[in-house]
Enzyme design. Structure first.
Site, PDB file in Angstrom:
ATOM      1  CE  LYS A   1     -30.604 111.325  45.148  1.00 43.10           C
ATOM      2  NZ  LYS A   1     -31.557 111.335  44.050  1.00 43.10           N
TER       3      LYS A   1
ATOM      4  NE  ARG B   1     -36.932 109.099  47.526  1.00 43.79           N
ATOM      5  CZ  ARG B   1     -35.718 108.728  47.936  1.00 43.79           C
ATOM      6  NH1 ARG B   1     -34.709 109.557  47.895  1.00 43.79           N
ATOM      7  NH2 ARG B   1     -35.525 107.493  48.374  1.00 43.79           N
TER       8      ARG B   1
HETATM    9  C1  7PJ Z   1     -34.537 109.080  44.312  1.00 44.03           C
HETATM   10  C2  7PJ Z   1     -35.512 108.103  44.478  1.00 44.03           C
HETATM   11  C3  7PJ Z   1     -34.854 110.260  43.570  1.00 44.03           C
HETATM   12  C4  7PJ Z   1     -37.052 109.344  43.277  1.00 44.03           C
HETATM   13  C5  7PJ Z   1     -33.686 107.457  45.446  1.00 44.03           C
HETATM   14  C6  7PJ Z   1     -30.981 108.438  47.402  1.00 44.03           C
HETATM   15  C7  7PJ Z   1     -31.045 107.362  46.387  1.00 44.03           C
HETATM   16  N1  7PJ Z   1     -36.768 108.230  43.974  1.00 44.03           N
HETATM   17  N2  7PJ Z   1     -34.964 107.099  45.180  1.00 44.03           N
HETATM   18  N3  7PJ Z   1     -36.120 110.334  43.071  1.00 44.03           N
HETATM   19  N4  7PJ Z   1     -33.415 108.661  44.949  1.00 44.03           N
HETATM   20  N5  7PJ Z   1     -38.276 109.505  42.763  1.00 44.03           N
HETATM   21  O1  7PJ Z   1     -31.962 108.816  48.053  1.00 44.03           O
HETATM   22  O2  7PJ Z   1     -29.842 108.950  47.570  1.00 44.03           O
HETATM   23  O3  7PJ Z   1     -34.047 111.168  43.347  1.00 44.03           O
HETATM   24  S1  7PJ Z   1     -32.593 106.442  46.341  1.00 44.03           S
END
Ligand code: 7PJ
Length: 274
Positions: free
Chosen positions: A222, A256
């Site tokens: 990010k 994640r």
């Molecule tokens: C997140 C997500 C996060 C959860 C994305 C990216 C943007 N779902 N989906 N938490 N980020 N739960 O991966 O840069 O931080 S998409």
């Protein structure tokens, strides 16, 4: 220690779980045909599982700041064949979507977790998610993906995010989603500047304590990592692994990530040496 009811699985959260990100968008595999996109996504998911991913998070809509909208039909057409193909992998499958119609199609296809950056605020989303025994991840976002990074402001970011997540947790419980199925996520980068993200990162232990649910943390690649290191998105692996490890140390139940292999190694070293 919590365990999480997650569709076909019960996850014992005795060590940090690694959620591998699977983007099923034509641009993420840079080709035209949808069959090609599906088979490449499936191959990538198999690689992530072989690298030690505990969960696969399947997304058919890019929610990066400024991303283009995808139609509901296209989103379903992207993710459903991938879910169907990955069911035999025997790992929990997560659908990353804000749209109740996509959630429903993903549930019918056999997904185990609904990961919603809008915390099931969409019309009918709570009702769809309450069916069956899938887990849900409720994430905080301030504003809308297209504009959320313009100039986010809070009086007290930790208090505001904690209180929002507590409200959504309660709404989910009232809709029939048991506490044992609920994950909460402060939503790094979703309507937050670097100072906000740092405050939330450090507040993880107190947030977990106050909310009584396991936390899912997404910081992989990010822009906050770019702001700290000065590196472009393709060059943020080391920063991402460091941040995932720190999140685990601060009590994240699930991280994640894009870089599964490296994150799994880092977590193994932490667990062995602590
Ligand atoms: C997140 C997500 C996060 C959860 C994305 C990216 C943007 N779902 N989906 N938490 N980020 N739960 O991966 O840069 O931080 S998409």
């Amino acid at each position: 220690m919590h365990s999480l009811q997650c569709g076909r699985f019960t996850l014992t959260l005795d060590r940090p779980q690694v959620m591998g990100i699977l983007n099923v968008t034509p641009d993420s595999f840079s080709d035209g045909g949808s069959f090609d996109t599906c088979s490449k996504a499936v191959a990538h998911a198999e690689t992530l599982v072989s690298q030690g991913a505990d969960i696969i998070d399947i997304g058919g809509e890019s929610t990066r700041p400024g991303a283009e909208l995808v139609s509901i039909e296209d989103e379903i057409a992207r993710v459903v064949p991938v879910i169907a193909a990955l069911k035999s992998l025997n790992v929990p499958l997560s659908i990353d979507t804000r749209r109740p119609a996509v959630m429903l199609a993903a549930l019918d296809a056999g997904v185990d977790l609904i990961n919603d950056i809008a915390a099931l605020e969409g019309e009918g989303a709570l009702r769809v998610a309450a069916k069956g025994n899938v887990a849900v991840c409720l994430m905080h976002m301030k504003g809308e993906p297209r504009t959320m990074q313009v100039a986010p402001e809070y009086d007290d970011v930790v208090a505001e995010v904690t209180s929002y997540l507590a409200t959504r947790r309660d709404e989910a419980e009232q809709a029939g989603i048991e506490r044992s199925r609920i994950l909460l996520d402060p939503g790094f980068g979703f309507g937050k500047n670097l100072a906000h993200n740092i405050a939330l990162f450090n507040a993880m232990p107190q947030m977990r304590e106050a909310l009584g649910c396991p936390l899912l943390i997404g910081v992989s690649r990010k822009s906050m990592l770019g702001q700290i290191t000065g590196r472009v998105v393709s060059d943020r692996m080391a920063a991402s692994v460091a941040a995932a490890l720190l999140a685990a140390q601060k009590g994240a139940a699930i991280v994640r990530v894009h870089d599964v292999r490296e994150t799994v190694d880092a977590l193994k070293i932490w667990q062995a040496l602590q």
